[in-house]
Design a protein around this motif. Structure first.
Motif, PDB file in Angstrom:
ATOM      1  N   ASP A 274       0.832  -1.211   0.000  1.00  0.00           N
ATOM      2  CA  ASP A 274       0.000   0.000   0.000  1.00  0.00           C
ATOM      3  C   ASP A 274       0.865   1.259   0.000  1.00  0.00           C
ATOM      4  O   ASP A 274       1.515   1.572   0.991  1.00  0.00           O
ATOM      5  CB  ASP A 274      -0.938  -0.018   1.211  1.00  0.00           C
ATOM      6  CG  ASP A 274      -1.896   1.157   1.225  1.00  0.00           C
ATOM      7  OD1 ASP A 274      -2.127   1.733   0.141  1.00  0.00           O
ATOM      8  OD2 ASP A 274      -2.426   1.493   2.298  1.00  0.00           O
ATOM      9  N   MET A 275       0.840   1.983  -1.108  1.00  0.00           N
ATOM     10  CA  MET A 275       1.652   3.195  -1.241  1.00  0.00           C
ATOM     11  C   MET A 275       0.889   4.445  -0.793  1.00  0.00           C
ATOM     12  O   MET A 275       1.477   5.461  -0.476  1.00  0.00           O
ATOM     13  CB  MET A 275       2.083   3.400  -2.702  1.00  0.00           C
ATOM     14  CG  MET A 275       2.750   2.194  -3.329  1.00  0.00           C
ATOM     15  SD  MET A 275       4.296   1.758  -2.547  1.00  0.00           S
ATOM     16  CE  MET A 275       5.382   2.927  -3.306  1.00  0.00           C
ATOM     17  N   ARG A 276      -0.439   4.371  -0.789  1.00  0.00           N
ATOM     18  CA  ARG A 276      -1.265   5.554  -0.503  1.00  0.00           C
ATOM     19  C   ARG A 276      -1.668   5.653   0.969  1.00  0.00           C
ATOM     20  O   ARG A 276      -1.717   6.736   1.541  1.00  0.00           O
ATOM     21  CB  ARG A 276      -2.510   5.504  -1.396  1.00  0.00           C
ATOM     22  CG  ARG A 276      -3.431   6.693  -1.280  1.00  0.00           C
ATOM     23  CD  ARG A 276      -4.556   6.562  -2.297  1.00  0.00           C
ATOM     24  NE  ARG A 276      -5.707   7.391  -1.979  1.00  0.00           N
ATOM     25  CZ  ARG A 276      -5.825   8.668  -2.290  1.00  0.00           C
ATOM     26  NH1 ARG A 276      -4.847   9.271  -2.928  1.00  0.00           N
ATOM     27  NH2 ARG A 276      -6.915   9.343  -1.993  1.00  0.00           N
ATOM     28  N   GLY A 277      -1.945   4.520   1.594  1.00  0.00           N
ATOM     29  CA  GLY A 277      -2.273   4.528   3.025  1.00  0.00           C
ATOM     30  C   GLY A 277      -3.737   4.420   3.364  1.00  0.00           C
ATOM     31  O   GLY A 277      -4.099   4.162   4.511  1.00  0.00           O
ATOM     32  N   GLU A 278      -4.614   4.583   2.363  1.00  0.00           N
ATOM     33  CA  GLU A 278      -6.057   4.593   2.642  1.00  0.00           C
ATOM     34  C   GLU A 278      -6.558   3.232   3.119  1.00  0.00           C
ATOM     35  O   GLU A 278      -7.252   3.123   4.118  1.00  0.00           O
ATOM     36  CB  GLU A 278      -6.813   5.011   1.372  1.00  0.00           C
ATOM     37  CG  GLU A 278      -8.293   5.215   1.606  1.00  0.00           C
ATOM     38  CD  GLU A 278      -9.046   5.656   0.353  1.00  0.00           C
ATOM     39  OE1 GLU A 278     -10.260   5.831   0.452  1.00  0.00           O
ATOM     40  OE2 GLU A 278      -8.415   5.812  -0.723  1.00  0.00           O
ATOM     41  N   ILE A 279      -6.195   2.167   2.391  1.00  0.00           N
ATOM     42  CA  ILE A 279      -6.676   0.831   2.742  1.00  0.00           C
ATOM     43  C   ILE A 279      -6.005   0.344   4.027  1.00  0.00           C
ATOM     44  O   ILE A 279      -6.606  -0.366   4.831  1.00  0.00           O
ATOM     45  CB  ILE A 279      -6.507  -0.171   1.565  1.00  0.00           C
ATOM     46  CG1 ILE A 279      -7.404  -1.406   1.752  1.00  0.00           C
ATOM     47  CG2 ILE A 279      -5.067  -0.572   1.343  1.00  0.00           C
ATOM     48  CD1 ILE A 279      -8.857  -1.191   1.498  1.00  0.00           C
ATOM     49  N   SER A 280      -4.742   0.768   4.256  1.00  0.00           N
ATOM     50  CA  SER A 280      -4.044   0.406   5.505  1.00  0.00           C
ATOM     51  C   SER A 280      -4.775   1.011   6.703  1.00  0.00           C
ATOM     52  O   SER A 280      -4.936   0.361   7.738  1.00  0.00           O
ATOM     53  CB  SER A 280      -2.602   0.919   5.488  1.00  0.00           C
ATOM     54  OG  SER A 280      -1.846   0.233   4.534  1.00  0.00           O
ATOM     55  N   LEU A 281      -5.211   2.265   6.540  1.00  0.00           N
ATOM     56  CA  LEU A 281      -5.933   2.945   7.628  1.00  0.00           C
ATOM     57  C   LEU A 281      -7.212   2.195   7.972  1.00  0.00           C
ATOM     58  O   LEU A 281      -7.526   1.988   9.148  1.00  0.00           O
ATOM     59  CB  LEU A 281      -6.246   4.391   7.221  1.00  0.00           C
ATOM     60  CG  LEU A 281      -7.003   5.239   8.250  1.00  0.00           C
ATOM     61  CD1 LEU A 281      -6.249   5.332   9.571  1.00  0.00           C
ATOM     62  CD2 LEU A 281      -7.265   6.647   7.710  1.00  0.00           C
ATOM     63  N   GLU A 282      -7.951   1.758   6.944  1.00  0.00           N
ATOM     64  CA  GLU A 282      -9.202   1.012   7.166  1.00  0.00           C
ATOM     65  C   GLU A 282      -8.917  -0.293   7.910  1.00  0.00           C
ATOM     66  O   GLU A 282      -9.613  -0.644   8.853  1.00  0.00           O
ATOM     67  CB  GLU A 282      -9.875   0.714   5.813  1.00  0.00           C
ATOM     68  CG  GLU A 282     -11.238   0.064   5.915  1.00  0.00           C
ATOM     69  CD  GLU A 282     -12.297   0.927   6.589  1.00  0.00           C
ATOM     70  OE1 GLU A 282     -13.231   0.343   7.183  1.00  0.00           O
ATOM     71  OE2 GLU A 282     -12.204   2.174   6.546  1.00  0.00           O
TER      72      GLU A 282
ATOM     73  N   LYS B 147      -0.782   6.882  14.399  1.00  0.00           N
ATOM     74  CA  LYS B 147      -1.438   7.241  15.670  1.00  0.00           C
ATOM     75  C   LYS B 147      -2.260   6.071  16.204  1.00  0.00           C
ATOM     76  O   LYS B 147      -2.242   5.765  17.402  1.00  0.00           O
ATOM     77  CB  LYS B 147      -2.348   8.458  15.457  1.00  0.00           C
ATOM     78  CG  LYS B 147      -1.600   9.769  15.329  1.00  0.00           C
ATOM     79  CD  LYS B 147      -2.593  10.889  15.038  1.00  0.00           C
ATOM     80  CE  LYS B 147      -1.927  12.215  14.785  1.00  0.00           C
ATOM     81  NZ  LYS B 147      -2.886  13.233  14.358  1.00  0.00           N
ATOM     82  N   LEU B 148      -3.006   5.411  15.279  1.00  0.00           N
ATOM     83  CA  LEU B 148      -3.847   4.273  15.683  1.00  0.00           C
ATOM     84  C   LEU B 148      -3.010   3.098  16.168  1.00  0.00           C
ATOM     85  O   LEU B 148      -3.374   2.427  17.137  1.00  0.00           O
ATOM     86  CB  LEU B 148      -4.708   3.813  14.499  1.00  0.00           C
ATOM     87  CG  LEU B 148      -6.144   4.331  14.462  1.00  0.00           C
ATOM     88  CD1 LEU B 148      -6.852   3.810  13.222  1.00  0.00           C
ATOM     89  CD2 LEU B 148      -6.930   3.884  15.693  1.00  0.00           C
ATOM     90  N   VAL B 149      -1.887   2.851  15.494  1.00  0.00           N
ATOM     91  CA  VAL B 149      -1.005   1.735  15.881  1.00  0.00           C
ATOM     92  C   VAL B 149      -0.513   1.948  17.314  1.00  0.00           C
ATOM     93  O   VAL B 149      -0.560   1.037  18.145  1.00  0.00           O
ATOM     94  CB  VAL B 149       0.193   1.606  14.900  1.00  0.00           C
ATOM     95  CG1 VAL B 149       1.269   0.668  15.456  1.00  0.00           C
ATOM     96  CG2 VAL B 149      -0.288   1.080  13.556  1.00  0.00           C
TER      97      VAL B 149
END
Length: 400
Positions: free
Chosen positions: A179-187, A286-288
């Protein structure tokens, strides 16, 4: 005989569709109907469903576009050109097939999450369907319904079924790495956070250990905090200036146009994309740490301590400097409590030295007790009995 006939049907529908997807979307619709159809005799049902699921998976991997399809109501809105209308109709039909396929897969996959016992054959089919969902997610993580797949599979990270758990763990780790963008990782991290919180940390280690594959090593949380303060100051200054001078309507319009042009220029340079990426990965980070710190507070009750210490050791350099003193106090208590395993003891001391050799150099902390813990740990170090701990000890010694 029936299986042989169905193989021919599935194969011809699939190859016929691939020849001209836009013209022959009906063939994909027929394939999705075969999956889970109730007219198959029970003796061949499992085999036919596997063949159909595998074929549809390969087709979707091949024809799914690299962008999200916007759902449109063709009855409402402006009239479209003939070619555009053709494409919109095809994309709508493809999206419908994609959705129906996932619904059929998930119907059986959810039984892995349940506590009811399922027979061996159904269990094997559920695992096969789960593998299809995982492959589709990894192949097209930014397409429609990727988040729906995540919602369906993330809870399986804490399932008692080892094979299912392993499939999901591999898929989520691959998703994070790519994941280069981060959107799906955040979800995904949001769902993991919810899972850990809702089950009061009573989850399997895999739930937390997948976080080690996140692409967050270069995030700077302290920089983000400084930028936020600066931004607020600038906004306050801007407000004061606007209050002092009454601007004409024409000037307001001109400024609005300029702002629009500046935004376009940023997008053209790729700056906007960079900002979006930074925003997503900062939220992920932050979530991690929210997950890690919440588990740390629950010690010595949590079995997840090892995974948390490994994560903190890997991402120590991006923790907010404000947390350093509290973290070091927690590690001191953990080490003195004697509840940590040998590997976890090395991870804890290593993390402290990593913190103190980075931004933590500014802190006024006496590390003498951590020296003692590391030296006493190294007395038990053995190439034969603890080979995996050797690199940890060497890295800790180097940082010390």
């Amino acid at each position: 005989q029936l299986i042989a006939e169905k193989k021919v049907t599935i194969g011809s529908l699939a190859s016929n569709f691939l020849e001209n997807p836009e013209e022959r979307i009906i063939n994909l619709e027929k394939l999705v109907k075969i999956l889970g159809a109730e007219d198959h005799p029970k003796s061949v049902d499992l085999t036919i469903n596997k063949l159909a699921a595998a074929s549809i998976l390969e087709l979707l991997k091949h024809v799914t576009p690299g962008y999200k399809i916007k759902e449109q109501d063709l009855e409402v809105g402006p009239k479209l050109k003939k070619d555009t209308l053709k494409l919109v109709r095809y994309e709508s039909a493809l999206l419908k097939c994609y959705k129906n396929y996932l619904v059929k897969l998930e119907k059986l996959v959810t039984r892995i999450k349940g506590r009811d016992k399922i027979d061996k054959a159904t269990g094997m089919q559920a695992i096969f369907f789960l593998d299809c969902m995982c492959q589709l997610l990894v192949a097209h993580p930014h397409f429609n319904f990727a988040k729906n797949i995540l919602h369906a599979i993330v809870p399986i990270l804490s399932s008692g079924n080892e094979e299912a758990r392993s499939l999901v763990k591999s898929a989520v780790e691959e998703l994070f790495r790519g994941d280069m963008r981060g959107e799906i990782s955040l979800e995904a991290v949001r769902l993991i956070n919810h899972l850990v919180k809702s089950r009061k940390h009573n989850v399997r280690t895999d739930v937390v250990s997948v976080l080690l594959c996140l692409r967050i090593k270069n995030v700077d949380l302290d920089k983000e905090k400084t930028e936020e303060i600066e931004r607020k100051k600038m906004e306050a200054r801007k407000k004061k200036l606007l209050e002092k001078s009454k601007i004409s309507k024409q000037e307001k319009k001109r400024r609005k146009k300029l702002e629009g042009l500046e935004k376009e220029l940023l997008e053209a340079r790729g700056e906007e994309g960079k900002k979006v990426k930074e925003k997503y990965f900062t939220e992920v980070t932050k979530l991690v740490f929210t997950i890690y710190f919440r588990i740390l507070k629950s010690y010595p009750k949590s079995q997840l301590m090892g995974a948390v210490l490994e994560g903190l050791s890997k991402f120590a350099h991006i923790i907010n400097i404000g947390f350093f003193s509290d973290l070091i106090d927690v590690f001191q208590e953990l080490l003195e409590g004697g509840t940590l395993s040998y590997r976890d003891t090395l991870l804890a001391t290593g993390t402290v030295f990593k913190i103190l050799s980075g931004q933590g150099e500014a802190l006024n902390i006496d590390p003498a007790s951590f020296y003692t813990h590391l030296y006493s740990s190294m007395m038990s170090l053995s190439v034969l009995t603890t080979p995996s701990s050797l690199p940890l000890a060497m890295a800790s010694l180097h940082d010390m």
